[in-house]
Write a protein that holds these residues in place. Sequence first.
Motif, PDB file in Angstrom:
ATOM      1  N   ASP A  48      17.540  32.984   6.785  1.00 53.72           N
ATOM      2  CA  ASP A  48      17.497  32.324   8.090  1.00 53.72           C
ATOM      3  C   ASP A  48      18.686  32.777   8.938  1.00 53.72           C
ATOM      4  O   ASP A  48      18.540  33.149  10.095  1.00 53.72           O
ATOM      5  N   PHE A  49      19.839  32.751   8.277  1.00 55.10           N
ATOM      6  CA  PHE A  49      21.070  33.135   8.977  1.00 55.10           C
ATOM      7  C   PHE A  49      20.943  34.551   9.551  1.00 55.10           C
ATOM      8  O   PHE A  49      21.319  34.830  10.685  1.00 55.10           O
ATOM      9  N   ILE A  50      20.371  35.413   8.742  1.00 53.77           N
ATOM     10  CA  ILE A  50      20.261  36.809   9.191  1.00 53.77           C
ATOM     11  C   ILE A  50      19.135  36.964  10.206  1.00 53.77           C
ATOM     12  O   ILE A  50      19.306  37.592  11.255  1.00 53.77           O
ATOM     13  N   VAL A  51      18.004  36.333   9.904  1.00 55.98           N
ATOM     14  CA  VAL A  51      16.828  36.509  10.779  1.00 55.98           C
ATOM     15  C   VAL A  51      17.135  36.035  12.192  1.00 55.98           C
ATOM     16  O   VAL A  51      16.748  36.668  13.174  1.00 55.98           O
ATOM     17  N   GLN A  52      17.881  34.937  12.293  1.00 59.16           N
ATOM     18  CA  GLN A  52      18.174  34.407  13.633  1.00 59.16           C
ATOM     19  C   GLN A  52      18.901  35.447  14.505  1.00 59.16           C
ATOM     20  O   GLN A  52      18.696  35.505  15.702  1.00 59.16           O
ATOM     21  N   GLN A  53      19.728  36.229  13.889  1.00 60.51           N
ATOM     22  CA  GLN A  53      20.527  37.168  14.692  1.00 60.51           C
ATOM     23  C   GLN A  53      19.930  38.567  14.774  1.00 60.51           C
ATOM     24  O   GLN A  53      20.323  39.356  15.624  1.00 60.51           O
ATOM     25  N   PHE A  54      19.008  38.821  13.883  1.00 63.79           N
ATOM     26  CA  PHE A  54      18.505  40.198  13.785  1.00 63.79           C
ATOM     27  C   PHE A  54      17.417  40.457  14.831  1.00 63.79           C
ATOM     28  O   PHE A  54      16.530  39.642  15.024  1.00 63.79           O
ATOM     29  N   GLN A  55      17.504  41.584  15.502  1.00 67.34           N
ATOM     30  CA  GLN A  55      16.455  41.923  16.474  1.00 67.34           C
ATOM     31  C   GLN A  55      15.778  43.197  16.052  1.00 67.34           C
ATOM     32  O   GLN A  55      16.448  44.212  15.837  1.00 67.34           O
ATOM     33  N   ARG A  56      14.474  43.179  15.983  1.00 65.23           N
ATOM     34  CA  ARG A  56      13.738  44.371  15.552  1.00 65.23           C
ATOM     35  C   ARG A  56      13.641  45.362  16.699  1.00 65.23           C
ATOM     36  O   ARG A  56      13.724  44.994  17.864  1.00 65.23           O
ATOM     37  N   GLY A  57      13.401  46.609  16.305  1.00 64.50           N
ATOM     38  CA  GLY A  57      13.182  47.646  17.327  1.00 64.50           C
ATOM     39  C   GLY A  57      14.437  48.478  17.498  1.00 64.50           C
ATOM     40  O   GLY A  57      15.532  48.064  17.141  1.00 64.50           O
ATOM     41  N   GLY A  58      14.255  49.665  18.073  1.00 59.63           N
ATOM     42  CA  GLY A  58      15.405  50.559  18.256  1.00 59.63           C
ATOM     43  C   GLY A  58      15.789  51.190  16.930  1.00 59.63           C
ATOM     44  O   GLY A  58      15.157  50.959  15.895  1.00 59.63           O
ATOM     45  N   ASP A  59      16.851  51.979  16.994  1.00 62.45           N
ATOM     46  CA  ASP A  59      17.246  52.713  15.793  1.00 62.45           C
ATOM     47  C   ASP A  59      18.464  52.092  15.143  1.00 62.45           C
ATOM     48  O   ASP A  59      19.166  52.715  14.385  1.00 62.45           O
ATOM     49  N   TYR A  60      18.751  50.847  15.510  1.00 62.16           N
ATOM     50  CA  TYR A  60      20.060  50.332  15.131  1.00 62.16           C
ATOM     51  C   TYR A  60      20.026  49.355  13.979  1.00 62.16           C
ATOM     52  O   TYR A  60      20.935  48.574  13.805  1.00 62.16           O
ATOM     53  N   HIS A  61      18.948  49.325  13.200  1.00 69.67           N
ATOM     54  CA  HIS A  61      18.833  48.311  12.163  1.00 69.67           C
ATOM     55  C   HIS A  61      20.014  48.316  11.213  1.00 69.67           C
ATOM     56  O   HIS A  61      20.564  47.270  10.872  1.00 69.67           O
ATOM     57  N   HIS A  62      20.422  49.497  10.804  1.00 63.67           N
ATOM     58  CA  HIS A  62      21.503  49.613   9.834  1.00 63.67           C
ATOM     59  C   HIS A  62      22.789  48.995  10.386  1.00 63.67           C
ATOM     60  O   HIS A  62      23.405  48.125   9.790  1.00 63.67           O
ATOM     61  N   ARG A  63      23.148  49.427  11.608  1.00 57.42           N
ATOM     62  CA  ARG A  63      24.400  48.974  12.187  1.00 57.42           C
ATOM     63  C   ARG A  63      24.376  47.466  12.469  1.00 57.42           C
ATOM     64  O   ARG A  63      25.325  46.740  12.237  1.00 57.42           O
ATOM     65  N   GLN A  64      23.168  46.986  12.941  1.00 52.70           N
ATOM     66  CA  GLN A  64      23.021  45.567  13.257  1.00 52.70           C
ATOM     67  C   GLN A  64      23.197  44.689  12.019  1.00 52.70           C
ATOM     68  O   GLN A  64      23.965  43.729  12.011  1.00 52.70           O
ATOM     69  N   LEU A  65      22.486  45.066  10.972  1.00 49.10           N
ATOM     70  CA  LEU A  65      22.517  44.259   9.762  1.00 49.10           C
ATOM     71  C   LEU A  65      23.929  44.259   9.162  1.00 49.10           C
ATOM     72  O   LEU A  65      24.442  43.224   8.723  1.00 49.10           O
ATOM     73  N   TYR A  66      24.530  45.436   9.189  1.00 51.06           N
ATOM     74  CA  TYR A  66      25.888  45.572   8.662  1.00 51.06           C
ATOM     75  C   TYR A  66      26.835  44.611   9.407  1.00 51.06           C
ATOM     76  O   TYR A  66      27.598  43.876   8.832  1.00 51.06           O
ATOM     77  N   ARG A  67      26.734  44.607  10.740  1.00 51.16           N
ATOM     78  CA  ARG A  67      27.589  43.742  11.573  1.00 51.16           C
ATOM     79  C   ARG A  67      27.347  42.267  11.260  1.00 51.16           C
ATOM     80  O   ARG A  67      28.282  41.483  11.083  1.00 51.16           O
ATOM     81  N   ILE A  68      26.054  41.901  11.184  1.00 50.02           N
ATOM     82  CA  ILE A  68      25.717  40.471  11.003  1.00 50.02           C
ATOM     83  C   ILE A  68      26.295  39.975   9.674  1.00 50.02           C
ATOM     84  O   ILE A  68      26.961  38.941   9.611  1.00 50.02           O
ATOM     85  N   VAL A  69      26.056  40.741   8.606  1.00 48.48           N
ATOM     86  CA  VAL A  69      26.509  40.281   7.293  1.00 48.48           C
ATOM     87  C   VAL A  69      28.036  40.310   7.237  1.00 48.48           C
ATOM     88  O   VAL A  69      28.670  39.364   6.765  1.00 48.48           O
ATOM     89  N   LYS A  70      28.617  41.372   7.767  1.00 52.40           N
ATOM     90  CA  LYS A  70      30.079  41.480   7.695  1.00 52.40           C
ATOM     91  C   LYS A  70      30.754  40.356   8.488  1.00 52.40           C
ATOM     92  O   LYS A  70      31.668  39.695   7.997  1.00 52.40           O
ATOM     93  N   ASP A  71      30.257  40.100   9.716  1.00 57.35           N
ATOM     94  CA  ASP A  71      30.838  39.011  10.514  1.00 57.35           C
ATOM     95  C   ASP A  71      30.680  37.686   9.785  1.00 57.35           C
ATOM     96  O   ASP A  71      31.594  36.865   9.750  1.00 57.35           O
ATOM     97  N   GLY A  72      29.473  37.497   9.202  1.00 54.95           N
ATOM     98  CA  GLY A  72      29.198  36.250   8.484  1.00 54.95           C
ATOM     99  C   GLY A  72      30.211  36.048   7.359  1.00 54.95           C
ATOM    100  O   GLY A  72      30.728  34.955   7.152  1.00 54.95           O
ATOM    101  N   ILE A  73      30.515  37.132   6.655  1.00 59.42           N
ATOM    102  CA  ILE A  73      31.465  37.012   5.534  1.00 59.42           C
ATOM    103  C   ILE A  73      32.873  36.740   6.064  1.00 59.42           C
ATOM    104  O   ILE A  73      33.567  35.838   5.606  1.00 59.42           O
ATOM    105  N   LEU A  74      33.274  37.524   7.075  1.00 63.87           N
ATOM    106  CA  LEU A  74      34.650  37.376   7.551  1.00 63.87           C
ATOM    107  C   LEU A  74      34.887  36.021   8.221  1.00 63.87           C
ATOM    108  O   LEU A  74      35.983  35.487   8.201  1.00 63.87           O
ATOM    109  N   ARG A  75      33.814  35.460   8.834  1.00 69.85           N
ATOM    110  CA  ARG A  75      33.992  34.140   9.468  1.00 69.85           C
ATOM    111  C   ARG A  75      33.676  33.012   8.492  1.00 69.85           C
ATOM    112  O   ARG A  75      33.579  31.847   8.878  1.00 69.85           O
TER     113      ARG A  75
END
Length: 490
Positions: free
Chosen positions: A11-38
Amino acid sequence: MRRIAHATLPDFIVQQFQRGGDYHHRQLYRIVKDGILRAALPAGSRLPPTRELAQTLGIARNTIVQVYEQLALEGLLQAGVGRGTYVANLAPAFAEPPAPTPVQRRGTPLSRRGRAIVGGARASAVQWGAFAPGVPELRMFPGAVWSRLQARAWREVAAPQLSYATGAGHPLLRAAIAEHLQGTRGMACSAEQVLVTSGAQQALHLIAHLLADPGDAVWLEDPGYWGARSAFRMAGLQLQPVALDGEGLAPTPQQLQAPPRLMFTSPSHQYPSGVLMGHGRRRQLLDYAAAHRVWIVEDDYDSEFRFASRPLPALQGLDAHGRVIYLGTFSKTMFPALRLAYLVLPPDLIDSFARALSELFREGQTLQQITLAQFMRQGHYVSHIRRMRQVYGERRRVLIDEIARRLGGAVSVLGSDAGLHLVLGLPRGADDETIARQALTRGVLTRPLSLYSLRPDPAPGLVLGYGAVTEEEIRHSFGLLAEVIEPLRR
Ligand SMILES: Cc1ncc(COP(=O)(O)O)c(C=O)c1O
């Protein structure tokens, strides 16, 4: 470690994740990393299995594997075979950094030396187009041949070739360079005397640090190459400008009384004025260097491109006392981004230079060196030079015709019939910096000659590179430049 179920994570990830574009890798990496650091994903939380998360997000599983692996490498996730992936217990080093305390601005954070480097910088931000000096015609470089040879070097690569390189360069390249110089520059040198560097600029730093101490004097041609000036200045040497005459570097009787530690010269095509050093002056400087144990740094940056006559042999070939350090570069004959150049050193200096090169710069580029060696051995280098010599000769002629047609006797063309640039001499009193600035507003790049000088009252002029400018572009751009210079005639 306390394990936390992963049910809420998607849920935490899905809420922030947006499909489309070529940025899935970078997006997911950011979401999880921010989640951990915060700490929104607390230590010990279990991440969903990659297959499951891939289905939930509708993206490739491989993307998720890569993100997990990257975060594990950074120490933020822990994975155990068959045990799932968990948020690591973060060491204090990973904790959220404290909010920065406001600091008062206290001017530049640079050191005095740093300010001198940045303040004295001459390298232009634009390195392409009419009339960028010193840039070769890169649209005619045989890229297909190069990429074939490079692919072959990679196919045949041995793992140690990807490690730090040690020594003075790849033996194949050192041998190819020595052979080329013996054949075309009249040089007496063996492959063992060749040291491959990452550009001439790096070689100049080596020379300045290994052969002179802070405070030692270096003679510099004036006007002269600012790249050498910067390297010597940064090594703490005392810069002494030496004027030129029709024969090249011309020290005054007073200067001859106080021999420097080094002298820097470009005898085959003085940079930027284009003067060709005569035979008498060569002998005189060599004798002086031998008598006073002065090192002569011979910068032979573009001697391959001499149009009306054969290139004159290098000073190094006349040196019977081992005082000449010869500097060559592939920036003009190949392409500047290659960053390969070389020194030819007296035999007793080579080991020290090779050791210092490793110590100061940790050299590499082995596969590039092998590719270049094959390019030379198979004859592509010589044919490329031959072809480009014709092209540059023609462009130079067109530019000179345009100068005569548009400005006639109001200006002069300095220098011998060679190279990738010429100097347009302006009438005494002209302000070359203002003219260059005005030309730039019309999209024409030139370098004011006064910037090449250390003397208080330098002769005004404009350095114009024609190497990378087609004949049509020369006519068009010189027309624009002439409109800026025209008012000087009145
Ligand atoms: C006089 C002179 N020497 C040497 C070089 C080559 O420098 P590098 O090999 O660092 O590109 C240049 C490049 O512009 C130059 O103008």
